[in-house]
Write a protein that holds these residues in place. Structure first.
Motif, mmCIF file in Angstrom:
data_model
loop_
_atom_site.group_PDB
_atom_site.id
_atom_site.type_symbol
_atom_site.label_atom_id
_atom_site.label_comp_id
_atom_site.label_asym_id
_atom_site.label_seq_id
_atom_site.Cartn_x
_atom_site.Cartn_y
_atom_site.Cartn_z
ATOM 1 N N ILE B 188 1.240 7.768 -6.166
ATOM 2 C CA ILE B 188 2.495 7.093 -5.967
ATOM 3 C C ILE B 188 2.807 6.284 -6.987
ATOM 4 O O ILE B 188 2.187 5.228 -7.494
ATOM 5 C CB ILE B 188 2.440 6.299 -4.335
ATOM 6 C CG1 ILE B 188 2.281 7.480 -3.485
ATOM 7 C CG2 ILE B 188 3.670 5.628 -4.332
ATOM 8 C CD1 ILE B 188 2.193 7.052 -2.168
ATOM 9 N N ALA B 215 4.658 9.932 0.056
ATOM 10 C CA ALA B 215 5.165 8.326 0.420
ATOM 11 C C ALA B 215 5.934 8.331 1.665
ATOM 12 O O ALA B 215 5.386 7.591 2.390
ATOM 13 C CB ALA B 215 5.925 8.117 -0.836
ATOM 14 N N TYR B 218 2.917 8.751 4.531
ATOM 15 C CA TYR B 218 2.058 7.595 4.454
ATOM 16 C C TYR B 218 3.026 6.349 5.280
ATOM 17 O O TYR B 218 2.163 5.418 6.013
ATOM 18 C CB TYR B 218 1.568 7.010 3.558
ATOM 19 C CG TYR B 218 0.230 7.968 2.915
ATOM 20 C CD1 TYR B 218 0.133 9.083 2.182
ATOM 21 C CD2 TYR B 218 -0.958 7.773 3.449
ATOM 22 C CE1 TYR B 218 -0.845 9.860 1.919
ATOM 23 C CE2 TYR B 218 -2.141 8.625 3.347
ATOM 24 C CZ TYR B 218 -1.977 9.527 2.487
ATOM 25 O OH TYR B 218 -3.014 10.449 2.380
ATOM 26 N N THR B 219 4.156 6.239 5.056
ATOM 27 C CA THR B 219 5.134 5.201 5.748
ATOM 28 C C THR B 219 5.077 5.645 7.190
ATOM 29 O O THR B 219 5.018 4.446 7.886
ATOM 30 C CB THR B 219 6.557 5.520 5.019
ATOM 31 O OG1 THR B 219 6.488 5.233 3.640
ATOM 32 C CG2 THR B 219 7.296 4.183 5.560
ATOM 33 N N TYR B 223 0.138 3.370 6.987
ATOM 34 C CA TYR B 223 -1.094 2.990 6.094
ATOM 35 C C TYR B 223 -0.645 3.870 4.967
ATOM 36 O O TYR B 223 -0.198 4.922 4.834
ATOM 37 C CB TYR B 223 -2.515 3.578 6.581
ATOM 38 C CG TYR B 223 -3.045 2.941 7.788
ATOM 39 C CD1 TYR B 223 -2.806 3.076 8.848
ATOM 40 C CD2 TYR B 223 -3.901 1.889 7.375
ATOM 41 C CE1 TYR B 223 -3.586 2.639 10.067
ATOM 42 C CE2 TYR B 223 -4.413 1.058 8.514
ATOM 43 C CZ TYR B 223 -4.219 1.346 9.857
ATOM 44 O OH TYR B 223 -5.048 0.721 10.809
ATOM 45 N N SER B 224 -1.275 3.255 3.765
ATOM 46 C CA SER B 224 -1.302 4.125 2.745
ATOM 47 C C SER B 224 -2.629 4.526 2.246
ATOM 48 O O SER B 224 -3.771 3.924 3.027
ATOM 49 C CB SER B 224 -0.807 3.172 1.212
ATOM 50 O OG SER B 224 -1.394 1.895 1.134
ATOM 51 N N PHE B 226 -5.391 3.776 1.080
ATOM 52 C CA PHE B 226 -6.140 2.417 0.665
ATOM 53 C C PHE B 226 -7.273 1.640 1.487
ATOM 54 O O PHE B 226 -6.744 1.619 2.531
ATOM 55 C CB PHE B 226 -4.903 1.528 0.227
ATOM 56 C CG PHE B 226 -5.298 0.595 -0.759
ATOM 57 C CD1 PHE B 226 -5.876 -0.737 -0.287
ATOM 58 C CD2 PHE B 226 -4.793 0.461 -1.950
ATOM 59 C CE1 PHE B 226 -6.182 -1.584 -1.141
ATOM 60 C CE2 PHE B 226 -5.285 -0.576 -2.924
ATOM 61 C CZ PHE B 226 -5.623 -1.674 -2.561
#
Lengths: 101, 399
Positions: B188, B215, B218-219, B223-224, B226
């Motif tokens: 991203i 993107a 995950y929105t 969460y992303s 990570f």
């Protein structure tokens, strides 16, 4: 014996650099002849240090591209991490009880 | 030095770097029996894989089929409970048509656990003996498909191990090998640059769209991609993590965008889109690193280059994992789990290109039979979850 590199500035446009080993407050980063930044906090290996003033709501640049936005004013030599920058995309999960600031 | 390895030619024209027996459970209910069959042979090149779900799923069938007919696999034992949704008949047929020895054991039709385990072990013993006669052939390095993944990333990953892998990728691609990088959820911020590397403008549009899909996905999830350990290690945002991850892809043009189960048939660099299409139906796209490795293997990867900063210890079933350690402190703690020490770059002891060359040479040695450290420790992790994908569009593979 080769001296360990202290930091890496990945691009000339970057306003942060990356610590190549654990660094302690008070250490100097000699950028170019005459240009020096003094670290104001302990910085673990792999973490970022501000090379110049980064004002709130301005862009943090690493690899020459944006990696986030400052959430408050950051002074040169300060640790740059989740406590003072945010993603322009999604929240970064981190341990809430880890003290960064 | 001739850039060749001694591989195992298969009937579909591909060549494997291992000659494994795979035991595959077709639902979680058959997992224990399958493990009991496989475990005594785990040091003899018999690996356990499987799909836990009872509901049928086109994606899971495609992945299992691709892995059971992977060039590293010499023979397959399918283990079914008997009432699950997985199409065991279709899978057995596919494997049989690939020319591999295959057997299906249905627990409910073979008097349950004890007898099925005995039958399974007997079949494995016989099959291992038969596989000893499998011929090997000198094969050019250009026949290899090499995947890469980063796991347990930290602030050193993007400045040591990942760019070193990028250099190895460049060298492999220059030898006509196929190299695959993945995880659009961790690219991203890189989509514009990737678009500029695409072989055709239409492919560039598809690549950008795949990152935008990630993107949005995950929105929705909130969460992303990570983990808290990423932050402990100095990464502050998903776009920062993505930039570091992106450097694994090297500098060559991107030849195509593929999805799990698509096997490239021509050398070059490929991006694997792992984010499902359509609504968020099944939750997180890749619940851990091994789920991504399974998908890379389903795309034909013979080997996986796995970079790690915090220190992942996993390997994988079916395809050997080469561990490239980014962080010199992690290497000090976990050197027994690492193949390459890329953190030396930070000490000024080595340059990135040198480490990239080391990785390249280790790929060739591993292809020729050298066991990686995770293989020697019998790390044979495997995990799959539910997903669904639309087929790739015509612009995704311009060649």
């Amino acid at each position: 014996m080769l001296q360990h590199r202290k930091f890496l500035r990945l691009s000339d446009e970057d306003n942060v650099c990356v610590a190549c080993r654990n660094l302690v407050a008070g250490e100097n980063l000699n950028l170019t002849a005459g240009l020096n930044v003094k670290i104001t906090q302990d910085i673990p290996i792999g973490h970022k240090i501000a090379l110049k003033q980064i004002s709130e709501n301005t862009t943090v640049l690493k690899y020459g591209v944006p990696i986030g936005t400052a959430t408050r004013n950051i002074a040169p030599g300060e640790h740059v991490h989740v406590h003072n920058i945010r993603s322009d995309y999604h929240v970064a999960l981190h341990n809430k009880d880890q003290e960064w600031s | 030095m001739t850039l060749e390895f001694r591989g195992y030619p298969r009937s579909d024209g591909r060549t494997g770097i291992r000659n494994l027996v795979v035991v595959a459970y077709l639902v979680e209910c058959a997992h224990h029996v399958s493990r009991e069959i496989q475990y005594p042979f785990r040091e003899k090149g018999v690996h356990l894989i499987g799909f836990p779900g009872c509901y049928p799923n086109e994606y899971s069938h495609r992945i299992m089929e691709s892995i059971c007919t992977h060039p590293n696999v010499g023979a397959v034992l399918l283990v079914s409970l008997g009432c699950e949704g997985f199409d065991r008949f279709g899978l057995q047929t596919s494997v049989s048509q690939s020319g591999r020895p295959v057997e299906t054991l249905v627990i409910q039709e073979n008097a349950g656990t004890q007898n099925t385990v005995n039958l399974g072990r007997t079949w494995i013993e016989k099959t291992l003996s038969d596989l000893e006669d499998q011929p090997r052939k000198n094969t050019p390095i250009g026949e290899l498909i090499v995947g890469t993944i980063c796991g347990g990333s930290d602030g050193t990953s993007g400045i040591t191990a990942n760019p070193a892998v990028g250099h190895a990728f460049d060298r492999l691609i220059d030898q006509q090998a196929c190299c695959i990088f993945e995880e659009t959820g961790e690219l991203i911020g890189c989509e514009v640059h990737m678009q500029s590397r695409a072989l055709t403008p239409e492919l560039g549009v598809e690549i950008r769209a795949s990152v935008e899909k990630a993107a949005k996905y995950y929105t929705t999830l909130g969460y992303s991609s990570f983990a808290p350990g990423n932050a402990d290690g100095g990464l502050s945002t998903i776009e920062e993590k993505s930039l570091g991850a992106y450097s694994k892809s090297g500098t060559r043009s991107i030849s195509g965008l593929i999805k799990p189960g698509d096997v490239p048939n021509k050398g070059g660099l490929y991006l694997l889109d792992v984010v499902p299409d359509g609504d968020v139906r099944y939750g997180f796209p890749n619940i851990n690193d091994n789920a991504e490795i399974a998908e890379l293997i389903a795309c034909g990867c013979h080997l996986i280059l796995f970079t790690t900063g915090r220190g992942s210890v996993v390997g994988s079933a079916v395809s050997p994992v080469i561990k490239v350690c980014a962080n010199p402190e992690t290497y000090r703690n976990l050197s027994g789990d690492m193949d390459i020490d890329a953190g030396r770059v930070l000490a000024g002891d080595s340059e990135l290109d040198q480490i990239g060359d080391e990785i390249f040479h280790l790929v060739l040695q591993a292809a020729d039979g050298l066991q990686t450290v995770s293989e020697k420790l019998f790390h044979q992790e495997f995990i799959m979850t539910y997903k669904s994908f639309d087929p790739i569009g015509p612009s995704c593979l311009p060649n």
